[in-house]
Design a protein around this motif. Structure first.
Motif, PDB file in Angstrom:
ATOM      1  N   LEU A  48       0.835  -1.205   0.000  1.00 34.76           N
ATOM      2  CA  LEU A  48       0.000   0.000   0.000  1.00 34.76           C
ATOM      3  C   LEU A  48       0.872   1.259   0.000  1.00 34.76           C
ATOM      4  O   LEU A  48       0.624   2.203  -0.740  1.00 34.76           O
ATOM      5  CB  LEU A  48      -0.889  -0.053   1.250  1.00 34.76           C
ATOM      6  N   VAL A  49       1.896   1.243   0.827  1.00 30.08           N
ATOM      7  CA  VAL A  49       2.796   2.390   0.918  1.00 30.08           C
ATOM      8  C   VAL A  49       3.589   2.578  -0.383  1.00 30.08           C
ATOM      9  O   VAL A  49       3.901   3.694  -0.790  1.00 30.08           O
ATOM     10  CB  VAL A  49       3.726   2.232   2.150  1.00 30.08           C
ATOM     11  N   SER A 219       2.165   8.379   1.858  1.00 26.84           N
ATOM     12  CA  SER A 219       1.487   7.093   2.009  1.00 26.84           C
ATOM     13  C   SER A 219       0.048   7.182   1.498  1.00 26.84           C
ATOM     14  O   SER A 219      -0.475   6.208   0.949  1.00 26.84           O
ATOM     15  CB  SER A 219       1.584   6.559   3.440  1.00 26.84           C
ATOM     16  N   GLY A 222       0.520   6.566  -2.083  1.00 28.53           N
ATOM     17  CA  GLY A 222       1.161   5.296  -2.443  1.00 28.53           C
ATOM     18  C   GLY A 222       2.505   5.473  -3.118  1.00 28.53           C
ATOM     19  O   GLY A 222       2.783   4.845  -4.132  1.00 28.53           O
TER      20      GLY A 222
ATOM     21  N   ARG B  20      -8.187   4.590  -2.842  1.00 28.22           N
ATOM     22  CA  ARG B  20      -7.314   3.412  -2.887  1.00 28.22           C
ATOM     23  C   ARG B  20      -7.779   2.374  -1.870  1.00 28.22           C
ATOM     24  O   ARG B  20      -7.821   1.182  -2.145  1.00 28.22           O
ATOM     25  CB  ARG B  20      -5.871   3.817  -2.604  1.00 28.22           C
ATOM     26  N   LEU B  24      -9.185  -1.451  -2.545  1.00 28.68           N
ATOM     27  CA  LEU B  24      -8.416  -2.539  -1.943  1.00 28.68           C
ATOM     28  C   LEU B  24      -9.268  -3.374  -0.991  1.00 28.68           C
ATOM     29  O   LEU B  24      -9.295  -4.604  -1.059  1.00 28.68           O
ATOM     30  CB  LEU B  24      -7.216  -1.945  -1.192  1.00 28.68           C
TER      31      LEU B  24
END
Lengths: 271, 88
Positions: A48-49, A219, A222, B20, B24
């Motif tokens: 994710l990061v 973050s 991303g 996001r 996800l």
């Protein structure tokens, strides 16, 4: 020769994953072949990061158990060609990591990459021990705060006893990365000073990463902060830490939030 | 130019984070209980191909892109040239 680095801390939330991504990207930007490996099985977040969460097909556990080949599980970064990610499994638990399996994967990674950077889970249990097991170098991520320093001390003890190097009578190279540092508060005596932390833990300083809103923004989007905003204070601090990791001798300063060379000029000397 | 754009978008990172996470988590929640779907899919597809060609499992690349409404699964299988194999 490949170097295996573990980014560890004991305590959660101190910045292991952020630091893994930022350092990995900084090393890769300088042309090295780098893989960042997520060892946080069941609670992965490095994907994710790194902004690769939509592209995960196979993971570390699949490779360890032989369900997938290593090249199939590696995710190539879309921004830096020499940067790859090996994600952790989100659906399995840490017991799926066998000692033999991990050893085998690490050996394969050593052949393919210059740097293998392992993002450790928090805690001192099996997952954390697996992540540090094959490391040559440990980066102990610590916040200038009492509970974090105490947990780091505990992790340093594990590094000196539970790693392969330690068991073979060798010394694992340990470095302190001080994160979420607020120079103003430290100057006012409201936060543990760098020297205090260094004296207590007595391992060499790799860098000081200032607390910054850029880290959260990175973050959210991303992207490692070193790629998203390379001129920001935390990115410059990570880039310098990456250089020290490669053996360069650089004075440790805390970059200020100002942009460009002015920030560098006024960077504060701390250690 | 890029810097200029990012300057104006400076405060807009939270909506990106939200989107996001939504994509996800929708996928992760749906995956519960069938974690090996992709592995199964891969095995079955490869079994079909293997009926007709000898394939090297090392030369199979699988790419995935999970989107909000559409996801793509891309399977790249290197099929050895029959003629080339005979010459060599």
């Amino acid at each position: 020769m490949a170097k295996v680095v573990v980014v560890t801390s004991g305590k959660g939330g101190v910045g292991k994953t952020t630091s893994t991504a930022a350092l990995g990207a900084a090393l890769a930007q300088e042309g090295a072949n780098v893989v960042v490996v997520d060892f946080d099985v069941g609670l992965r977040n490095l994907d994710l990061v790194m902004g690769a969460e939509r592209r995960v097909v196979f993971d570390l556990i699949n490779v360890v158990q032989g369900d997938a080949k290593l090249p199939q599980a590696l995710i190539r970064d879309k921004r830096v060609e020499t940067l790859s990610l090996l994600p952790a499994s989100q659906t399995r638990d840490k017991d799926a990591l066998t000692q033999e399996g991990v050893k085998n994967v690490m050996a394969q990674l050593r052949e393919k990459f210059d740097w293998v950077i392992c993002d450790s889970p928090a805690g001192i249990e099996k997952g954390a021990v697996m992540a540090m097991r094959h490391a040559d170098i440990a980066i102990v991520v610590t916040n200038p705060e009492v509970s974090s320093v105490r947990d780091s001390d505990r992790i340093i003890g594990l590094l000196d006893s539970k790693t392969e190097k330690a068991e073979n009578g060798a010394r694992i190279d340990k470095h302190l990365l001080l994160t979420r540092f607020d120079p103003a508060r430290a100057a006012r005596g409201e936060m543990l000073k760098t020297d205090d932390v260094l004296e207590i833990l007595s391992i060499p300083l790799l860098g000081i990463i200032p607390e910054s809103e850029e880290v959260l923004r990175a973050s959210n989007l991303g992207s490692p902060v070193t790629l998203l905003s390379p001129t920001s204070a935390p990115a410059r601090a990570y880039a310098d830490a990456a250089k020290r990791l490669r053996g360069e001798q650089l004075e440790v300063v805390v970059p200020l939030e100002r942009k460009g060379f002015i920030g560098r000029l006024f960077g504060r000397k701390v250690a | 130019m890029n810097n200029l754009l990012s300057f104006f978008r400076r405060n807009k990172s939270a909506p990106v984070a939200r989107e996001r996470l939504q994509v996800l988590l929708a996928h992760e929640r749906a995956m519960t209980g069938r974690s090996d779907l992709l592995a199964t899919l891969q095995d079955e597809i490869l079994a079909v191909i293997a009926k007709h060609f000898t394939i090297d499992r090392e030369k199979v690349q699988i790419k995935l892109d999970r989107g909000e409404s559409v996801s793509t699964l891309e399977i790249d299988v290197e099929v050895p040239s029959m003629a080339g194999a005979k010459v060599a």
